[in-house]
Design a protein around this motif. Structure first.
Motif, PDB file in Angstrom:
ATOM      1  N   ARG A 245      26.238  28.674  31.953  1.00  0.00           N
ATOM      2  CA  ARG A 245      27.578  29.105  31.549  1.00  0.00           C
ATOM      3  C   ARG A 245      28.549  28.029  32.015  1.00  0.00           C
ATOM      4  O   ARG A 245      28.547  27.638  33.190  1.00  0.00           O
ATOM      5  CB  ARG A 245      27.967  30.437  32.186  1.00  0.00           C
TER       6      ARG A 245
ATOM      7  N   LYS B  43      26.651  29.877  22.228  1.00  0.00           N
ATOM      8  CA  LYS B  43      27.792  30.778  22.073  1.00  0.00           C
ATOM      9  C   LYS B  43      29.042  30.142  22.658  1.00  0.00           C
ATOM     10  O   LYS B  43      29.023  29.644  23.775  1.00  0.00           O
ATOM     11  CB  LYS B  43      27.527  32.103  22.780  1.00  0.00           C
ATOM     12  N   TRP B  44      30.128  30.167  21.865  1.00  0.00           N
ATOM     13  CA  TRP B  44      31.462  29.781  22.350  1.00  0.00           C
ATOM     14  C   TRP B  44      32.277  31.061  22.436  1.00  0.00           C
ATOM     15  O   TRP B  44      32.326  31.835  21.493  1.00  0.00           O
ATOM     16  CB  TRP B  44      32.174  28.873  21.347  1.00  0.00           C
ATOM     17  N   ASN B  45      32.950  31.268  23.561  1.00  0.00           N
ATOM     18  CA  ASN B  45      33.934  32.342  23.651  1.00  0.00           C
ATOM     19  C   ASN B  45      35.265  31.647  23.899  1.00  0.00           C
ATOM     20  O   ASN B  45      35.634  31.381  25.045  1.00  0.00           O
ATOM     21  CB  ASN B  45      33.595  33.319  24.777  1.00  0.00           C
ATOM     22  N   LYS B  46      35.950  31.311  22.800  1.00  0.00           N
ATOM     23  CA  LYS B  46      37.195  30.547  22.913  1.00  0.00           C
ATOM     24  C   LYS B  46      38.316  31.383  23.517  1.00  0.00           C
ATOM     25  O   LYS B  46      39.167  30.847  24.207  1.00  0.00           O
ATOM     26  CB  LYS B  46      37.590  29.976  21.561  1.00  0.00           C
ATOM     27  N   LYS B  47      38.301  32.696  23.285  1.00  0.00           N
ATOM     28  CA  LYS B  47      39.343  33.555  23.850  1.00  0.00           C
ATOM     29  C   LYS B  47      39.286  33.536  25.377  1.00  0.00           C
ATOM     30  O   LYS B  47      40.295  33.378  26.048  1.00  0.00           O
ATOM     31  CB  LYS B  47      39.193  34.977  23.330  1.00  0.00           C
ATOM     32  N   GLU B  48      38.081  33.673  25.933  1.00  0.00           N
ATOM     33  CA  GLU B  48      37.927  33.681  27.389  1.00  0.00           C
ATOM     34  C   GLU B  48      37.570  32.298  27.942  1.00  0.00           C
ATOM     35  O   GLU B  48      37.347  32.146  29.135  1.00  0.00           O
ATOM     36  CB  GLU B  48      36.888  34.724  27.790  1.00  0.00           C
TER      37      GLU B  48
ATOM     38  N   GLU C 210      25.784  34.677  30.990  1.00  0.00           N
ATOM     39  CA  GLU C 210      27.088  35.195  30.577  1.00  0.00           C
ATOM     40  C   GLU C 210      27.630  36.247  31.546  1.00  0.00           C
ATOM     41  O   GLU C 210      28.843  36.386  31.710  1.00  0.00           O
ATOM     42  CB  GLU C 210      26.995  35.780  29.166  1.00  0.00           C
TER      43      GLU C 210
END
Length: 156
Positions: free
Chosen positions: A95, A70-75, A125
């Motif tokens: 993480r 999983k990539w969370n580019k916003k955070e 996460e």
């Protein structure tokens, strides 16, 4: 159109000839301004360790691999499963918090292994995020590792 076809054939032959060649995804100038690709490519950290990072795999050369789930580019973080053959914490979850640097060339971004031994991806996460306002001590009391663009390393 013939010229374009020739270039494609030429590049295909070049890539097929030497599978050890891994070209950077984007150049250093694009990296600094395009955050969608900022964190992928070939890098060296401020300790001299080399990395190859794609959308699905984070390699800390020579033997440590994280399979990105999983990539969370916003955070600006990612969640990954540690490769079972890693020297430590194999099969557990990590993480990695990321941050972009401005005015620190050649260091374009940094990372923090916020947690590297979680039992599940959800547990990794849920860990409190790194403190990006304090990159010198915001990684569990330590500095973020700074990253600069480097030539490709052979994938082992």
């Amino acid at each position: 159109m013939k010229i374009l076809s020739f270039i494609i054939v030429l590049l295909s032959a070049f890539m097929a000839k030497d599978h050890a060649v891994h070209l950077p995804i984007v150049n250093a100038i694009t990296r600094h301004t395009d955050t969608s690709n900022l964190f992928t490519g070939n890098f060296t950290d401020d300790y001299g360790i080399k990395y190859t990072i794609t959308d699905t795999l984070w390699i800390q050369h020579p033997r440590t691999r994280f399979h990105i789930i999983k990539w969370n580019k916003k955070e600006q973080y990612l969640i990954a499963r540690n490769d079972v053959k890693n020297p430590g914490e194999g099969g557990l979850y990590t993480r990695i918090d990321l941050m972009q640097f401005n005015g620190m060339a050649p260091w374009f971004w940094g990372y923090c292994l916020t947690v590297y031994d979680a039992k599940t991806d959800a547990a990794a996460e849920a860990v409190a995020i790194a403190d990006r306002k304090n990159p010198r001590k915001g990684c569990n009391g330590y500095p973020f590792s700074r990253m600069k663009v480097s030539p490709p390393s052979p994938i082992q």
